[in-house]
Design a protein around this motif. Structure first.
Motif, PDB file in Angstrom:
ATOM      1  N   GLY A  29       0.836  -1.184  -0.102  1.00  0.00           N
ATOM      2  CA  GLY A  29      -0.323   0.162  -0.123  1.00  0.00           C
ATOM      3  C   GLY A  29       0.882   1.360   0.063  1.00  0.00           C
ATOM      4  O   GLY A  29       0.638   2.131  -0.602  1.00  0.00           O
ATOM      5  N   ARG A  33       0.322   3.426  -3.774  1.00  0.00           N
ATOM      6  CA  ARG A  33      -0.867   4.173  -3.812  1.00  0.00           C
ATOM      7  C   ARG A  33      -0.377   5.558  -3.718  1.00  0.00           C
ATOM      8  O   ARG A  33       0.823   5.928  -3.405  1.00  0.00           O
ATOM      9  CB  ARG A  33      -1.695   3.976  -2.319  1.00  0.00           C
ATOM     10  CG  ARG A  33      -2.547   2.981  -2.273  1.00  0.00           C
ATOM     11  CD  ARG A  33      -3.553   2.640  -3.297  1.00  0.00           C
ATOM     12  NE  ARG A  33      -4.462   3.576  -3.352  1.00  0.00           N
ATOM     13  CZ  ARG A  33      -5.772   3.512  -3.027  1.00  0.00           C
ATOM     14  NH1 ARG A  33      -6.049   2.550  -2.520  1.00  0.00           N
ATOM     15  NH2 ARG A  33      -6.396   4.699  -3.056  1.00  0.00           N
ATOM     16  N   LYS A  34      -1.140   6.628  -4.121  1.00  0.00           N
ATOM     17  CA  LYS A  34      -0.814   7.969  -4.270  1.00  0.00           C
ATOM     18  C   LYS A  34      -1.477   8.951  -3.153  1.00  0.00           C
ATOM     19  O   LYS A  34      -0.870   9.789  -2.912  1.00  0.00           O
ATOM     20  CB  LYS A  34      -1.100   8.527  -5.811  1.00  0.00           C
ATOM     21  CG  LYS A  34      -0.277   8.004  -6.826  1.00  0.00           C
ATOM     22  CD  LYS A  34      -0.394   8.886  -8.063  1.00  0.00           C
ATOM     23  CE  LYS A  34      -1.765   8.842  -8.655  1.00  0.00           C
ATOM     24  NZ  LYS A  34      -1.571   9.267 -10.063  1.00  0.00           N
ATOM     25  N   ASN A  35      -2.491   8.410  -2.866  1.00  0.00           N
ATOM     26  CA  ASN A  35      -3.207   9.232  -1.633  1.00  0.00           C
ATOM     27  C   ASN A  35      -2.530   9.017  -0.518  1.00  0.00           C
ATOM     28  O   ASN A  35      -2.327   7.929   0.076  1.00  0.00           O
ATOM     29  CB  ASN A  35      -4.517   8.676  -1.526  1.00  0.00           C
ATOM     30  CG  ASN A  35      -5.632   9.514  -0.868  1.00  0.00           C
ATOM     31  OD1 ASN A  35      -5.008  10.244   0.158  1.00  0.00           O
ATOM     32  ND2 ASN A  35      -6.816   9.762  -1.086  1.00  0.00           N
ATOM     33  N   VAL A  38      -4.152   7.102   2.512  1.00  0.00           N
ATOM     34  CA  VAL A  38      -4.219   5.767   2.366  1.00  0.00           C
ATOM     35  C   VAL A  38      -2.858   5.101   2.866  1.00  0.00           C
ATOM     36  O   VAL A  38      -2.731   3.885   3.362  1.00  0.00           O
ATOM     37  CB  VAL A  38      -4.603   5.233   0.931  1.00  0.00           C
ATOM     38  CG1 VAL A  38      -4.704   3.664   0.896  1.00  0.00           C
ATOM     39  CG2 VAL A  38      -5.925   5.930   0.629  1.00  0.00           C
ATOM     40  N   SER A  42      -1.820   2.453   5.358  1.00  0.00           N
ATOM     41  CA  SER A  42      -1.043   1.257   5.164  1.00  0.00           C
ATOM     42  C   SER A  42      -0.056   1.114   6.277  1.00  0.00           C
ATOM     43  O   SER A  42       0.486   0.073   6.640  1.00  0.00           O
ATOM     44  CB  SER A  42      -0.547   1.338   3.857  1.00  0.00           C
ATOM     45  OG  SER A  42      -1.420   1.612   2.931  1.00  0.00           O
TER      46      SER A  42
ATOM     47  N   VAL B  23      -5.920  -1.374   0.665  1.00  0.00           N
ATOM     48  CA  VAL B  23      -4.897  -0.968  -0.264  1.00  0.00           C
ATOM     49  C   VAL B  23      -5.727  -0.951  -1.848  1.00  0.00           C
ATOM     50  O   VAL B  23      -5.474  -0.103  -2.503  1.00  0.00           O
ATOM     51  CB  VAL B  23      -3.942  -1.809  -0.225  1.00  0.00           C
ATOM     52  CG1 VAL B  23      -2.918  -1.618  -1.601  1.00  0.00           C
ATOM     53  CG2 VAL B  23      -3.132  -2.039   0.773  1.00  0.00           C
ATOM     54  N   SER B  26     -10.209   2.192  -4.164  1.00  0.00           N
ATOM     55  CA  SER B  26      -9.812   3.677  -4.790  1.00  0.00           C
ATOM     56  C   SER B  26     -10.330   4.716  -3.707  1.00  0.00           C
ATOM     57  O   SER B  26      -9.661   5.822  -3.463  1.00  0.00           O
ATOM     58  CB  SER B  26     -10.102   3.781  -6.124  1.00  0.00           C
ATOM     59  OG  SER B  26     -11.480   3.810  -6.270  1.00  0.00           O
ATOM     60  N   SER B  31     -11.687   2.864   2.239  1.00  0.00           N
ATOM     61  CA  SER B  31     -10.342   2.235   2.980  1.00  0.00           C
ATOM     62  C   SER B  31     -10.329   2.308   4.528  1.00  0.00           C
ATOM     63  O   SER B  31     -10.116   1.238   5.083  1.00  0.00           O
ATOM     64  CB  SER B  31      -9.054   3.052   2.326  1.00  0.00           C
ATOM     65  OG  SER B  31      -8.601   2.701   0.872  1.00  0.00           O
ATOM     66  N   ALA B  85      -5.968   6.283  -8.615  1.00  0.00           N
ATOM     67  CA  ALA B  85      -5.462   5.878  -7.169  1.00  0.00           C
ATOM     68  C   ALA B  85      -4.007   5.247  -7.017  1.00  0.00           C
ATOM     69  O   ALA B  85      -3.196   5.580  -6.277  1.00  0.00           O
ATOM     70  CB  ALA B  85      -6.541   4.743  -6.513  1.00  0.00           C
ATOM     71  N   PHE B  86      -3.574   4.522  -8.049  1.00  0.00           N
ATOM     72  CA  PHE B  86      -2.226   3.923  -8.095  1.00  0.00           C
ATOM     73  C   PHE B  86      -1.204   4.685  -8.763  1.00  0.00           C
ATOM     74  O   PHE B  86      -1.458   5.550  -9.520  1.00  0.00           O
ATOM     75  CB  PHE B  86      -2.439   2.319  -8.457  1.00  0.00           C
ATOM     76  CG  PHE B  86      -3.270   1.628  -7.623  1.00  0.00           C
ATOM     77  CD1 PHE B  86      -2.804   0.995  -6.771  1.00  0.00           C
ATOM     78  CD2 PHE B  86      -4.555   1.557  -7.974  1.00  0.00           C
ATOM     79  CE1 PHE B  86      -3.416   0.041  -6.024  1.00  0.00           C
ATOM     80  CE2 PHE B  86      -5.463   0.641  -7.233  1.00  0.00           C
ATOM     81  CZ  PHE B  86      -5.055  -0.042  -6.062  1.00  0.00           C
TER      82      PHE B  86
END
Lengths: 108, 187
Positions: A29, A33-35, A38, A42, B23, B26, B31, B85-86
């Motif tokens: 994570g 992930r970019k946020n 989040v 993680s 994970v 999105s 989450s 999101a990734f």
């Protein structure tokens, strides 16, 4: 050689493997992930995985030091979440998005 | 295969599943929901490990305090505009997956080996793994009392330093999230 009974009945190994799995999910994570929120979540997952192995060792070795360490880790995790979320708020105020790539543009 | 084993398998699969969903989802608010579920499963795992105090702390601190903090900060943000999101890059993403898989394998392998080592030298440990494995769990009665005794004798200095940290961290958080000019500052 281990029989299937030794594999199925839960021991210290099972808890450590679960800890490794959760730690890997958390690190994925963080990497993928970019946020930023989040990513912080993680990190909480990874700290939880470490807590599981601490408690498992504490129980199976009958030693309470591991449980004390879990208390410390939880406190540090809460503190880290507070500071990280403050940084996220700062990023959002400046760039209207909580993307991790804006992290390098923060000043002062 | 006892009831405790079945409980462990259910709880561990739940925690891994919800951890993966943290994970993979999105939307950050989902989450955080999945993270709560994962934390509660981990609290159940602490219960199977005969550590009810730690499980309670887990629920109060994580599911109660930290996650509420997360959700309240999420409410400050405009979440509609999260499209990707990734992180970008297929090759680097593949490398990250492979690296994480290797990490998992190494941790699990090292844990397995270390457990065999501890099993081999278990005579040196006063109350050893073998005895605990025979009876299922060691009878750690009055666990909270013992933990607090240890916390205020052996770990007193660390405990005080932790108190200092908890004093410093809110100040730092307020100082970080505060922008000159308040919420209507121009940039």
């Amino acid at each position: 050689m281990q029989s299937t009974e030794a594999l199925v009945s839960v021991g210290l190994n099972h808890y450590l493997v679960l800890s490794a799995l959760l730690f890997t999910i958390g690190s994925l994570g963080v990497l993928l992930r970019k946020n930023m929120i989040v990513i912080l979540m993680s990190i909480e997952l990874m700290l939880n995985a470490v807590n599981i192995s601490f408690v498992a060792f504490a129980t199976y070795l009958d030693n309470l030091d591991g449980k004390i360490m879990v208390l410390f880790v939880m406190t540090i995790a809460a503190a880290e979440a507070a500071v990280g979320l403050a940084l996220a708020v700062n990023i959002f105020k400046n760039f209207r998005e909580v993307n991790i790539r804006f992290f390098e543009h923060l000043r002062g | 295969m006892s009831e405790l084993d079945i409980l462990f398998y259910i709880l561990s699969s739940m925690s891994v599943l919800f951890g993966a969903l943290v994970v993979l989802t999105s939307s950050p608010i989902y989450s955080s929901l999945y993270l709560v579920m994962s934390m509660l499963s981990v609290a159940g795992i602490f219960m199977t490990l005969n550590a009810p105090f730690i499980a309670g702390i887990q629920i109060i601190v994580y599911a109660g305090a930290v996650l509420v903090l997360f959700v309240m900060v999420l409410m400050l943000f405009d979440l509609k505009r999260e499209t990707k999101a990734f992180t970008k890059g297929r090759f680097s993403g593949f490398l990250k997956l492979v690296g994480a898989g290797l990490l998992c394998g190494f941790i699990a392998g090292a844990a397995y080996e270390s457990v065999s080592l501890i099993m081999a030298t278990s005579e040196e440990i006063p109350t050893n793994i073998a005895a605990a494995a025979e009876t299922g769990f060691s009878p750690t009665t009055n666990s909270i009392k013992e933990i607090s005794k240890l916390l205020f004798t052996k770990y007193l200095f660390a405990f005080e330093v932790l108190g200092l940290l908890l004093l410093v961290v809110p100040i730092g958080a307020v100082a970080l999230s505060r922008v000159a000019g308040g919420t209507h500052a121009k940039h």
